[in-house]
Design a protein around this motif. Sequence first.
Motif: not given
Length: 319
Positions: A153-161
């Motif tokens: 939740v805190n480190t993934y890029a928006p696209g990965e999330l």
Amino acid sequence: MEHPADSHTADSHAADFHHDPVMEAEIVEILSSLSPGVFADLTLGGAGHAVAALDANADLIVHGFDRDDVAIEAASTRLAPYGDRAVIHTTRFDRAAGLLRESGISRISGFLMDLGVSSPQLDVGARGFSYRIDGPLDMRMDHRDTKTAADIVNTYAPGELLDVLRSYGDERHAGRIVDAIMSARPLTTTGELAQLVADAVPAAARRKSTGHPAKRTFQALRIEVNAELEILGDTVESMIEMLQPGGVGLVLTYHSGEDRITKDRMRTAVDGDAPPGMPTTSDFRWFFRGARTAGETELDRNPRARSARLRAITRVEGA
Ligand SMILES: C[S@@+](CC[C@H](N)C(=O)[O-])C[C@H]1O[C@@H](n2cnc3c(N)ncnc32)[C@H](O)[C@@H]1O
């Protein structure tokens, strides 16, 4: 990053471990007619299905596998009265076939995979799986793993999330949820995330939905944390290959991604190399066609059985 759940001891929850085995009657009916040999329970949990198998069929020896120490502790206690008829392995299930072969077992009478999480994993807030009970954003089945839900939740890029929420949660409002996460992070607790998702989902969708608005997001994160789908297909295939003639493989899935992978691997085994339209030359057949689901009586008692789908494959006698 520090992981509060690292301080878990298996003893902390094992004594309270209670999980209702899903579709137990249907599964036990199949297991009771298996021929003598090894039954591999790849998702041992609290050993509900394993105990039922041992009681229903005196000719089976259970090899049980689980990656969760708390489940292993609870299962060890429940299986102790069965002595040498129950062998327990603490490991991810993709190692099961290799471990059985290392123990001199090359053929098995049957196997069961009852995927997903157990009730105690969901019900203990400190495990971080629950959108209903506050706890650290953890969700690791095996506390030796390093990646937690907080890391994602805190480190993934928006696209990965976005990918995670769409692929593993079928979440229609993934875009809004990801935007809200990006504005609010760092997030540390399940309570914060559950509230954030509930606020991000449009009110009309919230009113229409039957479950909690954060259910799909939590499912998606749990699958990503535990890499649940990455190893599923190869494990199903490796266990199918170990079935002895007359042996039966059973997989209980709880969401579409798990079910698709299971169905594909079983279908590949059943169809073999036969050209389209030609009879199969394969040793494998569907044990029953399609997927079976839990009956109304069970659903009244155990709502967690609602999404369960049971698929089964067998190696033909004389193969
Ligand atoms: C639904 S519960 C099984 C409950 C069990 N059938 C019973 O009757 O008590 C699923 C269990 O599988 C374990 N599990 C999930 N994925 C796993 C994996 N890849 N390797 C090993 N264990 C896994 C979980 O830790 C959990 O204990």
